[in-house]
Structure formats: C-alpha cells, structure tokens
Design a protein around this motif. Structure first.
Motif, PDB file in Angstrom:
ATOM      1  N   ASN A  85       0.853  -1.185   0.000  1.00 57.01           N
ATOM      2  CA  ASN A  85       0.000   0.000   0.000  1.00 57.01           C
ATOM      3  C   ASN A  85       0.888   1.234   0.000  1.00 57.01           C
ATOM      4  O   ASN A  85       1.723   1.406   0.889  1.00 57.01           O
ATOM      5  CB  ASN A  85      -0.918  -0.011   1.220  1.00 57.01           C
ATOM      6  CG  ASN A  85      -1.976   1.082   1.161  1.00 57.01           C
ATOM      7  OD1 ASN A  85      -1.987   1.912   0.259  1.00 57.01           O
ATOM      8  ND2 ASN A  85      -2.878   1.095   2.126  1.00 57.01           N
ATOM      9  N   SER A  86       0.731   2.096  -0.999  1.00 57.59           N
ATOM     10  CA  SER A  86       1.552   3.303  -1.065  1.00 57.59           C
ATOM     11  C   SER A  86       0.680   4.519  -1.376  1.00 57.59           C
ATOM     12  O   SER A  86      -0.333   4.416  -2.077  1.00 57.59           O
ATOM     13  CB  SER A  86       2.650   3.161  -2.119  1.00 57.59           C
ATOM     14  OG  SER A  86       2.090   3.151  -3.415  1.00 57.59           O
ATOM     15  N   ASN A  87       1.097   5.671  -0.869  1.00 56.92           N
ATOM     16  CA  ASN A  87       0.421   6.939  -1.120  1.00 56.92           C
ATOM     17  C   ASN A  87       1.446   7.950  -1.604  1.00 56.92           C
ATOM     18  O   ASN A  87       2.474   8.155  -0.957  1.00 56.92           O
ATOM     19  CB  ASN A  87      -0.260   7.462   0.149  1.00 56.92           C
ATOM     20  CG  ASN A  87      -1.466   6.622   0.528  1.00 56.92           C
ATOM     21  OD1 ASN A  87      -2.534   6.766  -0.041  1.00 56.92           O
ATOM     22  ND2 ASN A  87      -1.276   5.726   1.493  1.00 56.92           N
ATOM     23  N   LYS A 103       1.903  11.959  -2.913  1.00 56.31           N
ATOM     24  CA  LYS A 103       1.285  13.278  -2.946  1.00 56.31           C
ATOM     25  C   LYS A 103       2.238  14.287  -3.566  1.00 56.31           C
ATOM     26  O   LYS A 103       3.434  14.299  -3.279  1.00 56.31           O
ATOM     27  CB  LYS A 103       0.915  13.734  -1.526  1.00 56.31           C
ATOM     28  CG  LYS A 103      -0.185  12.913  -0.888  1.00 56.31           C
ATOM     29  CD  LYS A 103      -0.558  13.461   0.485  1.00 56.31           C
ATOM     30  CE  LYS A 103      -1.675  12.649   1.122  1.00 56.31           C
ATOM     31  NZ  LYS A 103      -2.048  13.193   2.451  1.00 56.31           N
ATOM     32  N   THR A 137      -2.632  13.418  -6.161  1.00 58.46           N
ATOM     33  CA  THR A 137      -2.497  12.425  -5.093  1.00 58.46           C
ATOM     34  C   THR A 137      -2.811  11.055  -5.679  1.00 58.46           C
ATOM     35  O   THR A 137      -3.818  10.902  -6.376  1.00 58.46           O
ATOM     36  CB  THR A 137      -3.448  12.722  -3.929  1.00 58.46           C
ATOM     37  OG1 THR A 137      -3.153  14.005  -3.401  1.00 58.46           O
ATOM     38  CG2 THR A 137      -3.296  11.677  -2.820  1.00 58.46           C
ATOM     39  N   ASN A 143      -2.979   6.790  -4.842  1.00 56.20           N
ATOM     40  CA  ASN A 143      -2.979   5.676  -3.886  1.00 56.20           C
ATOM     41  C   ASN A 143      -2.934   4.364  -4.656  1.00 56.20           C
ATOM     42  O   ASN A 143      -3.706   4.168  -5.596  1.00 56.20           O
ATOM     43  CB  ASN A 143      -4.226   5.730  -3.000  1.00 56.20           C
ATOM     44  CG  ASN A 143      -4.314   4.510  -2.085  1.00 56.20           C
ATOM     45  OD1 ASN A 143      -5.130   3.624  -2.311  1.00 56.20           O
ATOM     46  ND2 ASN A 143      -3.474   4.452  -1.068  1.00 56.20           N
ATOM     47  N   ARG A 144      -2.027   3.479  -4.247  1.00 56.84           N
ATOM     48  CA  ARG A 144      -1.877   2.191  -4.915  1.00 56.84           C
ATOM     49  C   ARG A 144      -1.925   1.069  -3.888  1.00 56.84           C
ATOM     50  O   ARG A 144      -1.237   1.113  -2.871  1.00 56.84           O
ATOM     51  CB  ARG A 144      -0.556   2.136  -5.675  1.00 56.84           C
ATOM     52  CG  ARG A 144      -0.295   0.771  -6.327  1.00 56.84           C
ATOM     53  CD  ARG A 144       1.075   0.733  -6.952  1.00 56.84           C
ATOM     54  NE  ARG A 144       1.468  -0.629  -7.263  1.00 56.84           N
ATOM     55  CZ  ARG A 144       2.694  -0.982  -7.633  1.00 56.84           C
ATOM     56  NH1 ARG A 144       3.643  -0.080  -7.741  1.00 56.84           N
ATOM     57  NH2 ARG A 144       2.978  -2.244  -7.876  1.00 56.84           N
ATOM     58  N   LYS A 145      -2.745   0.053  -4.171  1.00 58.21           N
ATOM     59  CA  LYS A 145      -2.848  -1.133  -3.326  1.00 58.21           C
ATOM     60  C   LYS A 145      -2.603  -2.369  -4.181  1.00 58.21           C
ATOM     61  O   LYS A 145      -3.107  -2.473  -5.295  1.00 58.21           O
ATOM     62  CB  LYS A 145      -4.225  -1.217  -2.671  1.00 58.21           C
ATOM     63  CG  LYS A 145      -4.513  -0.104  -1.686  1.00 58.21           C
ATOM     64  CD  LYS A 145      -5.892  -0.260  -1.068  1.00 58.21           C
ATOM     65  CE  LYS A 145      -6.188   0.865  -0.087  1.00 58.21           C
ATOM     66  NZ  LYS A 145      -7.549   0.743   0.495  1.00 58.21           N
ATOM     67  N   SER A 174      -5.110   1.268  -8.500  1.00 51.67           N
ATOM     68  CA  SER A 174      -4.477   2.578  -8.407  1.00 51.67           C
ATOM     69  C   SER A 174      -5.530   3.659  -8.616  1.00 51.67           C
ATOM     70  O   SER A 174      -6.257   3.644  -9.624  1.00 51.67           O
ATOM     71  CB  SER A 174      -3.367   2.707  -9.457  1.00 51.67           C
ATOM     72  OG  SER A 174      -2.732   3.970  -9.365  1.00 51.67           O
TER      73      SER A 174
END
Length: 202
Positions: free
Chosen positions: A72-74, A76, A81, A83-85, A121
């Motif tokens: 899990n990454s964020n 910014k 912004t 977000n990737r899981k 994503s």
C-alpha cells in the motif's frame, strides 16, 4: 588391553549416539513452516511471506501452504495524489519425498500452485486503473533441511515454475473512454536458490 577396550567401547557408544540421533530427528509427523517465497513472481521488489503445513510419513510428506504479499503506497504532490494497493496470494499443494542423513534432510517433489493478484491505483485526477491476474501451474522443487534440534529446523529450496495465467486490465478517466484488455500468458522460470524457511516440528 584397556586401550583396546576403550576404543571398542568408544566406537560402540558413537554408533549408538548416531543411531539415536538419526531417529530423534525424523519421528515428528507434523511441521509448520514460516518463510519467504518468490514463486511465480518476476517482480524483484516482491519478497512474499509464506506459511505452510506438512504431514509426513517416513519417506513421503503432503504439503500445503500459501505465500502472500500486501503493498500500500500513497504519493502526494502539489497537483496530484495517488494511492496504490497490491495484493498477491499464491496457494499451493504438493507431495514431497525425502532422504534423511542424521540432522540433514534432502527433499524433492512437486507442487500445484496458483496465483491471485490484484493491483488498484486511484488518483485525485479521477483516473483509476485495476489490474488482476489469475493462474495455475506446476512447480517441481528440490531442497535441503537442517535440524537445529528435534523440534526446529531451517531449510532452503528452489523450484522450476510453469504457470498459465490470465491478466485483466481496466482503466477509467474523465478525459478518455473506459478501456479494458485481456491477455493470457504461459511462463516458465527458475525460482532463486536460497528461499529460506524456519520449520517447527510436532
């Protein structure tokens, strides 16, 4: 005469200890292993945690287990912004043959393995992507195990992996139409030598 007696007695005790040593490390029928597995993973950043269970006979064992990885990454920036899981699961079931040499076991066999992977994503610009992969394959393996004591051992193994999988990719964005693609892949690769696990015997 005493020296000869001591030598004969020493040899007898040594043989007795060796015999007991061999037996004591092969009597446990069940095993739980925890380690790292890279099966069916071509991406170098993956180091998949795995857990497995074995039920052993004298020369043969049935083994089941799974590897899994969650990422899990964020990200910014001033304009966006993201977000990737990413979730990866690699279940397996197989049969193992083994040969014992005191504290050392050499083992080999084959697993039937699967792969379930999903990567999502999302960005603040409303562009979203989703990539999924599902597959199954065969993994002949060979490895070596060393008993620290009769309840704990360490092992390493390598395998040749043949995998058939299907990939699905979806993309949505306000500025472009919905996009979806499907592909199928047949791959074969040798997993790295040095896949390590700690094993608990009971």
């Amino acid at each position: 005469m005493k020296k000869i007696l001591f030598v004969v007695l020493g040899i007898f005790i040594f043989q007795l200890i060796n015999a007991q040593d061999t037996i004591s490390y092969t009597t446990k029928k069940h095993e739980i292993n925890i380690g790292y597995f890279n099966m069916f993973n071509l991406n170098a950043y993956y180091n998949t945690v795995g857990i497995g269970f074995k039920c052993s006979g004298k020369k043969v064992a049935l083994r089941i287990g799974t590897g899994f990885n969650y990422y899990n990454s964020n990200y910014k920036s001033t304009s966006n912004t993201n977000n990737r899981k990413d979730l990866l699961i690699t279940p397996m079931i197989g049969i193992e043959f083994k040969q014992s040499y005191k504290r050392i076991n050499v083992f080999y066999g084959s697993d039937v393995r699967g792969i379930i992977q999903q990567e999502i994503s999302n960005s603040s610009s409303s562009s979203n992507s989703e990539q999924s992969e599902y597959g199954m394959g065969l993994s002949p393996f060979i490895g070596i195990k060393y008993f620290i004591n009769k309840r704990i051992s360490i092992s390493t193994e390598t395998s040749f992996n043949i995998l058939y999988s299907k990939q699905i990719y979806k993309f949505t964005s306000p500025n472009s139409p919905f996009y979806e693609s499907n592909s199928k892949t047949l791959s074969a690769n040798l997993s790295p030598l040095g896949i390590f696990s700690i094993n608990f015997h009971f």
